[in-house]
Design a protein around this motif. Structure first.
Motif, PDB file in Angstrom:
ATOM      1  N   GLU A  86       0.921  -1.381  -0.066  1.00 49.66           N
ATOM      2  CA  GLU A  86       0.145  -0.034   0.029  1.00 49.66           C
ATOM      3  C   GLU A  86       1.001   1.221   0.089  1.00 49.66           C
ATOM      4  O   GLU A  86       1.876   1.371   0.618  1.00 49.66           O
ATOM      5  CB  GLU A  86      -0.850  -0.249   1.453  1.00 49.66           C
ATOM      6  CG  GLU A  86      -2.138  -0.962   1.048  1.00 49.66           C
ATOM      7  CD  GLU A  86      -3.167  -0.432   0.337  1.00 49.66           C
ATOM      8  OE1 GLU A  86      -3.033   0.577  -0.417  1.00 49.66           O
ATOM      9  OE2 GLU A  86      -4.134  -1.413   0.214  1.00 49.66           O
ATOM     10  N   ARG A  87       0.304   2.131  -0.674  1.00 50.43           N
ATOM     11  CA  ARG A  87       1.196   3.403  -0.623  1.00 50.43           C
ATOM     12  C   ARG A  87       0.799   4.502   0.510  1.00 50.43           C
ATOM     13  O   ARG A  87      -0.548   4.521   0.889  1.00 50.43           O
ATOM     14  CB  ARG A  87       0.958   4.149  -2.089  1.00 50.43           C
ATOM     15  CG  ARG A  87       1.574   3.294  -3.157  1.00 50.43           C
ATOM     16  CD  ARG A  87       1.550   4.111  -4.546  1.00 50.43           C
ATOM     17  NE  ARG A  87       2.217   3.534  -5.542  1.00 50.43           N
ATOM     18  CZ  ARG A  87       2.662   3.848  -6.726  1.00 50.43           C
ATOM     19  NH1 ARG A  87       2.190   5.219  -6.977  1.00 50.43           N
ATOM     20  NH2 ARG A  87       3.017   2.976  -7.475  1.00 50.43           N
ATOM     21  N   HIS A 128      -8.212   1.153 -14.142  1.00 44.33           N
ATOM     22  CA  HIS A 128      -9.297   1.618 -13.070  1.00 44.33           C
ATOM     23  C   HIS A 128      -9.878   0.554 -12.417  1.00 44.33           C
ATOM     24  O   HIS A 128     -10.487   0.481 -11.289  1.00 44.33           O
ATOM     25  CB  HIS A 128     -10.439   2.508 -13.584  1.00 44.33           C
ATOM     26  CG  HIS A 128     -11.437   1.946 -14.376  1.00 44.33           C
ATOM     27  ND1 HIS A 128     -10.769   1.765 -15.673  1.00 44.33           N
ATOM     28  CD2 HIS A 128     -12.508   1.423 -14.413  1.00 44.33           C
ATOM     29  CE1 HIS A 128     -12.002   1.197 -16.415  1.00 44.33           C
ATOM     30  NE2 HIS A 128     -12.975   0.989 -15.415  1.00 44.33           N
ATOM     31  N   LEU A 129      -9.783  -0.651 -12.909  1.00 40.03           N
ATOM     32  CA  LEU A 129     -10.488  -2.023 -12.577  1.00 40.03           C
ATOM     33  C   LEU A 129      -9.632  -2.510 -11.437  1.00 40.03           C
ATOM     34  O   LEU A 129      -8.374  -2.357 -11.233  1.00 40.03           O
ATOM     35  CB  LEU A 129     -10.580  -3.103 -13.690  1.00 40.03           C
ATOM     36  CG  LEU A 129     -11.153  -2.708 -14.914  1.00 40.03           C
ATOM     37  CD1 LEU A 129     -11.196  -3.822 -15.986  1.00 40.03           C
ATOM     38  CD2 LEU A 129     -12.855  -2.338 -14.586  1.00 40.03           C
ATOM     39  N   PRO A 130     -10.268  -3.050 -10.361  1.00 42.27           N
ATOM     40  CA  PRO A 130      -9.880  -3.741  -9.337  1.00 42.27           C
ATOM     41  C   PRO A 130      -8.963  -4.732  -9.615  1.00 42.27           C
ATOM     42  O   PRO A 130      -9.354  -5.573 -10.445  1.00 42.27           O
ATOM     43  CB  PRO A 130     -11.047  -3.959  -8.242  1.00 42.27           C
ATOM     44  CG  PRO A 130     -12.141  -4.084  -9.062  1.00 42.27           C
ATOM     45  CD  PRO A 130     -11.822  -3.192 -10.377  1.00 42.27           C
ATOM     46  N   VAL A 131      -8.046  -5.177  -8.624  1.00 43.77           N
ATOM     47  CA  VAL A 131      -7.262  -6.307  -8.815  1.00 43.77           C
ATOM     48  C   VAL A 131      -7.445  -7.230  -7.491  1.00 43.77           C
ATOM     49  O   VAL A 131      -7.715  -6.680  -6.354  1.00 43.77           O
ATOM     50  CB  VAL A 131      -5.785  -6.347  -8.907  1.00 43.77           C
ATOM     51  CG1 VAL A 131      -5.365  -5.338 -10.386  1.00 43.77           C
ATOM     52  CG2 VAL A 131      -5.247  -5.307  -7.836  1.00 43.77           C
ATOM     53  N   ASN A 132      -7.335  -8.659  -7.758  1.00 44.66           N
ATOM     54  CA  ASN A 132      -7.406  -9.479  -6.805  1.00 44.66           C
ATOM     55  C   ASN A 132      -6.462  -9.230  -5.509  1.00 44.66           C
ATOM     56  O   ASN A 132      -6.921  -9.403  -4.205  1.00 44.66           O
ATOM     57  CB  ASN A 132      -7.470 -11.032  -7.078  1.00 44.66           C
ATOM     58  CG  ASN A 132      -8.554 -11.381  -7.969  1.00 44.66           C
ATOM     59  OD1 ASN A 132      -9.808 -10.750  -8.018  1.00 44.66           O
ATOM     60  ND2 ASN A 132      -8.434 -12.116  -8.876  1.00 44.66           N
ATOM     61  N   LEU A 133      -5.265  -8.955  -6.040  1.00 40.28           N
ATOM     62  CA  LEU A 133      -4.291  -8.724  -4.884  1.00 40.28           C
ATOM     63  C   LEU A 133      -3.166  -7.534  -5.275  1.00 40.28           C
ATOM     64  O   LEU A 133      -2.603  -7.556  -6.356  1.00 40.28           O
ATOM     65  CB  LEU A 133      -3.312 -10.033  -4.654  1.00 40.28           C
ATOM     66  CG  LEU A 133      -2.310 -10.060  -3.485  1.00 40.28           C
ATOM     67  CD1 LEU A 133      -3.130  -9.908  -2.187  1.00 40.28           C
ATOM     68  CD2 LEU A 133      -1.460 -11.413  -3.776  1.00 40.28           C
ATOM     69  N   GLY A 134      -3.075  -6.522  -4.395  1.00 39.23           N
ATOM     70  CA  GLY A 134      -2.508  -5.358  -4.977  1.00 39.23           C
ATOM     71  C   GLY A 134      -0.971  -5.592  -4.347  1.00 39.23           C
ATOM     72  O   GLY A 134      -0.487  -4.996  -3.384  1.00 39.23           O
ATOM     73  N   TYR A 135      -0.275  -6.417  -5.027  1.00 38.98           N
ATOM     74  CA  TYR A 135       1.093  -6.954  -4.667  1.00 38.98           C
ATOM     75  C   TYR A 135       2.035  -6.158  -5.298  1.00 38.98           C
ATOM     76  O   TYR A 135       1.821  -5.667  -6.485  1.00 38.98           O
ATOM     77  CB  TYR A 135       1.390  -8.386  -4.539  1.00 38.98           C
ATOM     78  CG  TYR A 135       1.746  -8.869  -6.107  1.00 38.98           C
ATOM     79  CD1 TYR A 135       2.886  -9.002  -6.477  1.00 38.98           C
ATOM     80  CD2 TYR A 135       0.527  -9.254  -6.966  1.00 38.98           C
ATOM     81  CE1 TYR A 135       3.231  -9.507  -7.742  1.00 38.98           C
ATOM     82  CE2 TYR A 135       0.629  -9.688  -7.983  1.00 38.98           C
ATOM     83  CZ  TYR A 135       2.199  -9.981  -8.574  1.00 38.98           C
ATOM     84  OH  TYR A 135       2.340 -10.345  -9.685  1.00 38.98           O
ATOM     85  N   TRP A 185       4.749  -0.854   2.984  1.00 42.06           N
ATOM     86  CA  TRP A 185       4.090   0.417   2.962  1.00 42.06           C
ATOM     87  C   TRP A 185       5.297   1.364   2.208  1.00 42.06           C
ATOM     88  O   TRP A 185       6.411   1.471   2.599  1.00 42.06           O
ATOM     89  CB  TRP A 185       4.194   1.288   4.272  1.00 42.06           C
ATOM     90  CG  TRP A 185       2.909   0.873   5.255  1.00 42.06           C
ATOM     91  CD1 TRP A 185       2.718  -0.023   6.122  1.00 42.06           C
ATOM     92  CD2 TRP A 185       1.442   1.132   4.798  1.00 42.06           C
ATOM     93  NE1 TRP A 185       1.542  -0.168   6.497  1.00 42.06           N
ATOM     94  CE2 TRP A 185       0.849   0.521   5.769  1.00 42.06           C
ATOM     95  CE3 TRP A 185       0.960   1.896   3.867  1.00 42.06           C
ATOM     96  CZ2 TRP A 185      -0.571   0.753   5.792  1.00 42.06           C
ATOM     97  CZ3 TRP A 185      -0.549   2.160   3.675  1.00 42.06           C
ATOM     98  CH2 TRP A 185      -1.180   1.464   4.869  1.00 42.06           C
ATOM     99  N   TYR A 186       4.566   1.752   0.831  1.00 36.99           N
ATOM    100  CA  TYR A 186       5.574   2.430   0.009  1.00 36.99           C
ATOM    101  C   TYR A 186       5.184   3.809   0.128  1.00 36.99           C
ATOM    102  O   TYR A 186       4.268   4.399  -0.077  1.00 36.99           O
ATOM    103  CB  TYR A 186       4.961   1.922  -1.303  1.00 36.99           C
ATOM    104  CG  TYR A 186       5.782   2.554  -2.601  1.00 36.99           C
ATOM    105  CD1 TYR A 186       7.107   2.020  -2.928  1.00 36.99           C
ATOM    106  CD2 TYR A 186       5.335   3.663  -3.163  1.00 36.99           C
ATOM    107  CE1 TYR A 186       7.759   2.654  -4.044  1.00 36.99           C
ATOM    108  CE2 TYR A 186       6.055   4.058  -4.201  1.00 36.99           C
ATOM    109  CZ  TYR A 186       7.230   3.869  -4.693  1.00 36.99           C
ATOM    110  OH  TYR A 186       7.864   4.350  -5.550  1.00 36.99           O
TER     111      TYR A 186
END
Length: 205
Positions: A86-87, A128-135, A185-186
């Motif tokens: 996460e940013r 803009h579409l969601p992803v399953n895992l924001g890695y 945390w980025y």
């Protein structure tokens, strides 16, 4: 903990040395500035442990991130443990949702459900579409044995050097475990290399 002081011009090197003087588990190496890829590869060549986790100089390691990732990868005997990156700008917000966990078996399933389900690979009109895992590469725990066996290293790029390492590693994975737990945390720094224009990037790659 391996700390590479890549020619820093502030007090980072001396701060790292002070920690190493207090705890023998810290190893610090000071080098001239050669860039993040060279520094990361140097740290990787010095590593002797079972797992590898990479942390940028201006980012934050969540308090329970390593405990979470190590527990998941050991209890499920997977090739990689993947958390969420996460940013943040100034303040790190708390994680409010309960984390979900999923084990993915098979190289094909890993490619389809993890490797190609990455917003970086989406067409612009679908970003803009969601992803399953924001890695991201940095929110993962890697087995050093796999990195060494297949000679996986960071590419000498000014930007995006970590994406190659993550993708190359995933191509050699048979089992993976993912969690929506935030493991990195980025820091959103508008002066960092991430937000700069790189006119020669395509030529480098």
């Amino acid at each position: 903990v391996i700390v590479i002081d890549d020619g820093s011009t502030d007090a980072s090197g001396s701060i790292a040395d002070s920690y190493a003087a207090l705890d023998s588990r810290f190893r610090v190496l000071h080098t001239e500035n050669k860039g993040v890829a060279a520094a990361s590869n140097l740290g990787l060549s010095m590593a002797t442990g079972t797992f590898c986790y990479f942390l940028g100089s201006d980012d934050i390691l969540p308090a329970t991130a390593l405990q979470t990732l190590v527990s998941l990868i050991e209890m499920n005997d997977t090739d990689i443990a993947i958390g969420v990156c996460e940013r943040f700008a100034d303040v790190v917000p708390p994680q409010t949702e309960e984390a979900r966990i999923e084990v993915i078996n098979g190289s094909g399933a890993i490619r389809d459900q993890i490797l190609f389900d990455k917003k970086d690979l989406y067409p612009l009109e679908q970003r803009h579409l969601p992803v399953n895992l924001g890695y991201q590469m940095v929110s993962c725990l890697y087995r050093r044995e796999i990195l060494v066996k297949h000679g996986i290293k960071f590419l000498p790029l000014t930007y995006g050097e970590d994406t190659y390492l993550c993708f190359a590693y995933l191509l050699h994975c048979v089992t993976a475990i993912t969690t929506t737990h935030i493991t990195y945390w980025y820091r959103r720094n508008l002066e960092s290399v991430t937000f700069q224009y790189h006119p020669d990037y395509l030529l480098q790659t």
